[in-house]
Design a protein around this motif. Structure first.
Motif, PDB file in Angstrom:
ATOM      1  N   LYS A 188       0.848  -1.150   0.238  1.00 25.38           N
ATOM      2  CA  LYS A 188       0.277   0.021  -0.029  1.00 25.38           C
ATOM      3  C   LYS A 188       0.870   1.311  -0.051  1.00 25.38           C
ATOM      4  N   TYR A 189       0.522   2.173  -0.868  1.00 23.39           N
ATOM      5  CA  TYR A 189       1.600   3.152  -1.170  1.00 23.39           C
ATOM      6  C   TYR A 189       0.908   4.588  -1.437  1.00 23.39           C
ATOM      7  N   LYS A 190       1.527   5.597  -1.303  1.00 24.22           N
ATOM      8  CA  LYS A 190       0.965   6.824  -1.758  1.00 24.22           C
ATOM      9  C   LYS A 190       1.889   7.475  -2.701  1.00 24.22           C
ATOM     10  N   VAL A 191       1.469   8.403  -3.667  1.00 25.76           N
ATOM     11  CA  VAL A 191       2.431   8.963  -4.629  1.00 25.76           C
ATOM     12  C   VAL A 191       2.352  10.549  -4.634  1.00 25.76           C
ATOM     13  N   GLY A 192       3.462  11.148  -5.057  1.00 22.82           N
ATOM     14  CA  GLY A 192       3.555  12.711  -4.827  1.00 22.82           C
ATOM     15  C   GLY A 192       4.276  12.958  -6.354  1.00 22.82           C
ATOM     16  N   LYS A 193       3.829  13.856  -6.867  1.00 21.20           N
ATOM     17  CA  LYS A 193       4.542  14.328  -8.060  1.00 21.20           C
ATOM     18  C   LYS A 193       4.411  15.985  -8.218  1.00 21.20           C
ATOM     19  N   PHE A 194       5.408  16.229  -9.009  1.00 21.46           N
ATOM     20  CA  PHE A 194       5.602  17.684  -8.977  1.00 21.46           C
ATOM     21  C   PHE A 194       6.385  18.064 -10.243  1.00 21.46           C
ATOM     22  N   PRO A 195       5.915  19.032 -10.994  1.00 17.65           N
ATOM     23  CA  PRO A 195       6.740  19.270 -12.430  1.00 17.65           C
ATOM     24  C   PRO A 195       7.886  20.211 -12.237  1.00 17.65           C
ATOM     25  N   PHE A 196       8.589  20.050 -13.279  1.00 17.36           N
ATOM     26  CA  PHE A 196       9.734  21.175 -13.326  1.00 17.36           C
ATOM     27  C   PHE A 196       9.238  22.426 -13.853  1.00 17.36           C
ATOM     28  N   SER A 211       9.288  15.778 -14.419  1.00 19.66           N
ATOM     29  CA  SER A 211       8.803  16.042 -13.223  1.00 19.66           C
ATOM     30  C   SER A 211       9.481  15.019 -12.328  1.00 19.66           C
ATOM     31  N   VAL A 212       9.148  15.089 -10.903  1.00 23.57           N
ATOM     32  CA  VAL A 212       9.840  14.207  -9.917  1.00 23.57           C
ATOM     33  C   VAL A 212       8.557  13.407  -9.219  1.00 23.57           C
ATOM     34  N   LYS A 213       8.621  12.298  -9.301  1.00 26.10           N
ATOM     35  CA  LYS A 213       7.677  11.097  -8.450  1.00 26.10           C
ATOM     36  C   LYS A 213       8.362  10.337  -7.440  1.00 26.10           C
ATOM     37  N   VAL A 214       7.581  10.780  -6.212  1.00 26.09           N
ATOM     38  CA  VAL A 214       8.026  10.208  -5.137  1.00 26.09           C
ATOM     39  C   VAL A 214       7.049   9.004  -4.593  1.00 26.09           C
ATOM     40  N   ILE A 215       7.399   7.923  -4.360  1.00 21.60           N
ATOM     41  CA  ILE A 215       6.541   6.552  -3.876  1.00 21.60           C
ATOM     42  C   ILE A 215       6.908   6.540  -2.334  1.00 21.60           C
ATOM     43  N   VAL A 223       9.915   6.175   2.275  1.00 25.41           N
ATOM     44  CA  VAL A 223      10.228   6.375   0.880  1.00 25.41           C
ATOM     45  C   VAL A 223      10.611   4.992   0.121  1.00 25.41           C
ATOM     46  N   LEU A 224       9.652   4.504  -0.732  1.00 27.68           N
ATOM     47  CA  LEU A 224      10.146   3.391  -1.696  1.00 27.68           C
ATOM     48  C   LEU A 224      10.796   3.517  -2.786  1.00 27.68           C
ATOM     49  N   GLY A 225      10.673   4.457  -3.351  1.00 33.06           N
ATOM     50  CA  GLY A 225      11.415   4.939  -4.752  1.00 33.06           C
ATOM     51  C   GLY A 225      11.228   6.269  -4.892  1.00 33.06           C
TER      52      GLY A 225
END
Length: 281
Positions: A188-196, A211-215, A223-225
């Motif tokens: 079970k995970y959450k994702v955060g993304k933000f564009p350059f 962009s950057v993607k944090v899992i 932090v998983l990835g």
């Protein structure tokens, strides 16, 4: 292939990428691979996915390539140059392994134990000739760990935090689990993304694609990835590697002060976005 194709395109050549899979950058996060493909297509690179090169014939200074596709009829296209880049294999031939009695597996790799020792006592192997990603920095760390253990010290390589980079423009860098891998593991995970495009330094550099993607793991927030498509992604990924090495949470990254204006602020914002708290968008 993508890396040299990206260079040739920026030098003015027409570039077509032939790919057997239905996506590029196999092994990387699929969403980020699509983002990179979109950026490269904007630069003029043509992608032929789910397509295989069935034959090739050199005619004068041209190359005729026979292409097969599950979506289209087989056809022949003419190119000036063809670069074959379909993976890597260990170069264990001619190094004296068999003469020394060293065993190889079915993929011609050298099996080693936890000390990087082969089946022959006192003979060690590291890097591309053993299992794992064929990356220079992975081999370097294995070499250090192997020598440390030979000398009676503690040696360790964390294979969960080995970064990978595709040196195109923009770059694609990754460490840890992709979203597909997290799903496959049942996490079970959450994702955060933000564009350059929402970062001031990216605008000043004229590099706003990506962009950057944090899992992050749901519950623990660990932090998983982390996956980056954008300018200097190969340098930005180091912060994510350190964070994962110390089992940091997305909140840890989000609350770490980043100098302004800098590209790594995109990573901070993506970490904030894991909980829907990105500021500058």
């Amino acid at each position: 292939g993508l890396e040299l194709g990206s260079v040739w395109r920026r030098l003015g050549a027409d570039v077509t990428v032939i790919e057997l899979m239905d996506h590029i950058c196999s092994g990387m996060d699929r969403e980020m691979g699509k983002l990179l493909q979109k950026s490269l297509e904007k630069q003029g690179i043509v992608f032929r996915l789910e397509t295989v090169a069935e034959g090739v014939e050199v005619k004068g200074d041209q190359v005729e390539l026979s292409l097969g596709s599950i979506k289209e009829k087989s056809q022949t296209e003419t190119f000036s140059r063809v670069l074959v880049a379909v993976g890597r294999r260990p170069n264990t031939a001619g190094i004296g392994a068999s003469e020394a009695g060293i065993e190889l597996d079915d993929r011609r790799r050298i099996p080693v134990n936890g000390y990087f020792e082969t089946n022959v006592q006192g003979v060690f192997a590291i890097g591309d000739v053993i299992a794992g990603p064929m990356l220079a920095h992975k081999a370097e760390e294995e070499g250090v760990a192997a020598v440390e253990m030979m000398s009676g010290k503690a040696g360790h390589v964390n294979y969960e935090t080995i970064p990978g980079v595709v040196y195109t423009h923009p770059e694609l860098a990754s460490v840890g689990l992709t979203e597909e891998a997290a799903v496959e593991k049942g996490l079970k995970y959450k994702v955060g993304k933000f564009p350059f495009a929402a970062n001031g330094r990216a605008h000043s550099l004229g590099d706003i694609d990506g962009s950057v993607k944090v899992i992050a793991e749901e519950g623990s927030d660990r932090v998983l990835g982390v996956h980056v498509v954008g300018a200097r992604a190969s340098e930005m990924i180091a912060e994510a590697v350190v964070a994962m090495e110390f089992s940091a949470s997305a909140e840890d990254l989000a609350r770490t002060i980043h100098a302004h204006p800098t590209l790594p602020e995109v990573l901070k914002e993506a970490a904030l976005a894991v909980d829907g708290r990105a500021i500058h968008i």
